[in-house]
Scaffold this active site. Structure first.
Site, PDB file in Angstrom:
ATOM      1  CG  HIS A  91      -1.596   3.039   0.397  1.00 15.95           C
ATOM      2  ND1 HIS A  91      -2.951   3.137   0.579  1.00 15.95           N
ATOM      3  CD2 HIS A  91      -1.027   3.833   1.324  1.00 15.95           C
ATOM      4  CE1 HIS A  91      -3.195   3.950   1.591  1.00 15.95           C
ATOM      5  NE2 HIS A  91      -2.048   4.378   2.070  1.00 15.95           N
ATOM      6  CB  CYS A 123     -15.633   4.704  -4.387  1.00 17.31           C
ATOM      7  SG  CYS A 123     -15.406   2.933  -4.137  1.00 17.31           S
ATOM      8  CD  GLU A 157     -13.511  -4.321  -3.653  1.00 13.71           C
ATOM      9  OE1 GLU A 157     -12.632  -3.469  -3.890  1.00 13.71           O
ATOM     10  OE2 GLU A 157     -13.918  -4.562  -2.502  1.00 13.71           O
ATOM     11  CG  ASP A 193      -9.082  -4.369  -5.285  1.00 11.85           C
ATOM     12  OD1 ASP A 193      -7.891  -4.526  -5.608  1.00 11.85           O
ATOM     13  OD2 ASP A 193      -9.448  -4.201  -4.115  1.00 11.85           O
TER      14      ASP A 193
END
Length: 591
Positions: A202, A520, A449, A473
């Site tokens: 993140h 994305c 994902e 992912d």
């Protein structure tokens, strides 16, 4: 003394500034800036916390039974001495007044300074008193947290401050929680350094969204770097230079100026349509985390929002979930700001590296989950909390009355999940009809994902309007590695043949079914993959706004038919990265 620390480069560029350490603690610590006018009030809050712990320890000492060991009484005396030593709370005042840290952060920063002093002591007994100091600080942090819960009043957080005339600041931490990243995102830091993490952790994703350099997975940076050290972050090489020599400093400042000129040149492409040399129009959408991010999306020339990460509305809330009205206001704000451009809202993707606060959902606490990435996260959690899920869907559907909204569901792997989602949507629309609340047409999409979703995509496509491929992912689950774990970060490989074949087949199957498909994940915003994705037939990319100019530049120079002709060679290669470099470079296109 100058030295270097090596890690994983995750956000390009050079940053030069003073180190700001966020100390780790066994107690959760809030990190935010306060206004200058609130400094004395914030210090008074810290003093109240110390005094509360002092009274608590004095009461414990008074209540000791007569037959209690003498050592226990002596230990309480040590804690009281440490607690009231001017080197702790009194010294923490400087962090509050000079740096505008909140009380918890100031106390943690001072603990870091004192802990280093204890580590350098030669006497074993004194050195071991560091543990006592840590226990004392944790008691004060707990007292501060208790006071905050009892009274919501107090110093207001400042997300951004004017540091004109002050040195640039670089954040150094063992790790940065997503909740803290929300606070730091619009603050003063020019770069991030963390001990742990990978290219799609993140911290890395947010650093790229802010277009600031970052190096993660350094292992020891937060222990080697001291408060206020001069530091250079080389986000291209993954190098951190501490206390650099004047010659090295000047070299990196020159590189900074060159990068600023390049960014200014790319910014001129903002209003240029993303059309390839052979005339194909490509949609470049923005990934956002909060409604205010639409400003940067529009400024970058985005033609829509391809991913609104709604989970950030759920985080950093001390256990409270956002109400339907609060969510509706946020979604409506984003939709109206985009002025008719599409906004794709992803349902809450809580779990893995984005847990809720510890006080909220016990089943998502990391200490109780062996592998959060494989556990109750994303759509699994939403379906396990049906009232919460219906509340979010109502808010999204109500926002669709104000513009073009698309609903995106993460981590779908079963047709049964699609059926449950559709049933819930039907129920939500019925509720809105009963109460006379307006809503528009909302397209339903799922994220690809999980490898299972990519393999069974033809079945999924029968039930949805579009798909969005989350490469972060998809790579993690395909290669069976934790993308936030620096120990296996070297195995995280977007060029892996299995990943590329899943990606290519997913795009091809969606296009064959006449369904919209976008990417994305981080690959969409990495210009190194732009030609490859175009060759696969992708016509919609979604990325952080700061990445749009460099990707657009690649698109404007691309000839898709020529790129597509090279795709089979790349997918069949044992070394796809090398094959792509040879087949997709501008020189090879000329032959």
């Amino acid at each position: 003394m100058s030295f270097q620390v090596f890690g994983i480069p995750v956000s390009r560029g050079v940053a030069i500034g003073r180190a700001v350490l966020v100390a780790s603690s066994r107690v959760d610590v809030a990190h935010y800036f306060i206004g200058a006018a609130d400094a004395e009030q914030e210090y008074a809050r810290l003093v109240r916390g110390r005094d509360a712990v002092t009274r608590e320890l004095q009461d414990l000492k008074a209540e000791l039974p007569e037959d209690a060991p003498h050592e226990l009484d002596a230990l309480l005396d040590v804690h009281l001495l440490l607690l009231n030593d001017e080197a702790l709370v009194d010294a923490a005042r400087d962090w509050i007044v000079d740096r505008h840290y909140n009380a918890e952060w100031a106390l943690s920063a001072q603990l870091e300074v004192l802990a280093r002093q204890f580590d350098e002591m030669e006497d074993d007994y004194l050195r071991e008193r560091k543990a006592d100091l840590e226990q004392v600080v944790e008691r004060v942090l707990a007292a501060l947290a208790a006071e905050q819960n009892e009274s919501p009043s107090g110093a207001s957080a400042v997300v951004a401050r004017d540091f004109a005339g002050e040195d640039p600041l670089l954040l150094v931490a063992a790790d940065i929680a997503p909740a803290d990243m929300i606070q730091f995102k619009r603050s003063v830091f020019q770069g991030f350094i963390t001990d742990i993490g990978g290219k799609t952790s993140h911290t890395a994703i947010v650093a790229r969204s802010m277009a600031i350099p970052a190096v993660v997975g350094t292992r020891e940076a937060s222990r080697l770097i001291r408060q206020d050290d001069w530091v250079i972050i080389d986000g291209d090489a993954g190098t951190v230079i501490v206390n650099p020599s004047p010659i090295v400093l000047e070299e990196y400042r020159f590189r900074q100026r060159q990068a600023e000129l390049e960014n200014a040149r790319l910014a001129r492409l903002r209003h240029t349509p993303a059309i390839t040399m052979d005339g194909q129009r490509i949609e470049l959408h923005a990934n956002i985390e909060l409604p205010g991010d639409t400003v940067a999306a529009l400024a970058s020339g985005a033609t829509g929002v391809g991913l609104f990460r709604s989970e950030f509305l759920f985080m950093n809330r001390e256990g409270d979930l956002p109400s339907e009205e609060e969510q509706f206001a946020a979604y409506k704000s984003a939709v109206e700001a985009m002025a008719g451009l599409p906004v794709t809202i992803r349902t809450v993707d809580i779990g893995a590296d984005k847990p809720l606060d510890r006080m909220s959902v016990n089943e998502l606490r990391h200490e109780h989950v062996l592998n959060p990435a494989m556990g109750l996260r994303a759509i699994r959690w939403s379906l396990a909390e049906p009232s919460m899920f219906r509340q979010q869907l109502r808010a999204i559907y109500r926002a669709s009355a104000f513009g073009k909204v698309k609903l995106l569901v993460p981590m779908v792997a079963h047709l049964g999940e699609i059926r449950q989602i559709q049933e819930t949507i039907k129920r939500v629309k019925g509720q809105l009809d009963e109460t006379g609340q307006a809503y528009g047409e909302v397209l339903l999409g799922v994220m690809v994902e999980v490898p299972a979703a990519a393999i069974m995509l033809p079945q999924l496509l029968k039930h949805v309007d579009f798909v969005s491929i989350g490469t972060n992912d998809l790579i993690q689950y395909t290669l069976a590695i934790d993308r936030a774990d620096e120990a296996v970060a070297h195995l995280y490989d977007p060029w892996h043949p299995a990943v590329l074949n899943l990606l290519a087949s997913s795009i091809a199957q969606a296009r064959a079914a006449g369904k919209e498909v976008s990417v994305c994940g981080e690959m969409a915003g990495d210009a190194a993959f732009t030609d490859l994705l175009l060759a696969m037939g992708l016509t919609c990319f979604s990325m952080h706004p700061s990445q749009i100019p460099s990707v657009k530049q690649r698109i404007l120079r691309a000839d898709v038919p020529r790129l597509s002709a090279a795709l089979p060679r790349i997918l069949e290669s044992d070394e796809p990265a090398k094959a792509a470099l040879e087949a997709l470079t501008p020189q090879s296109r000329l032959h």
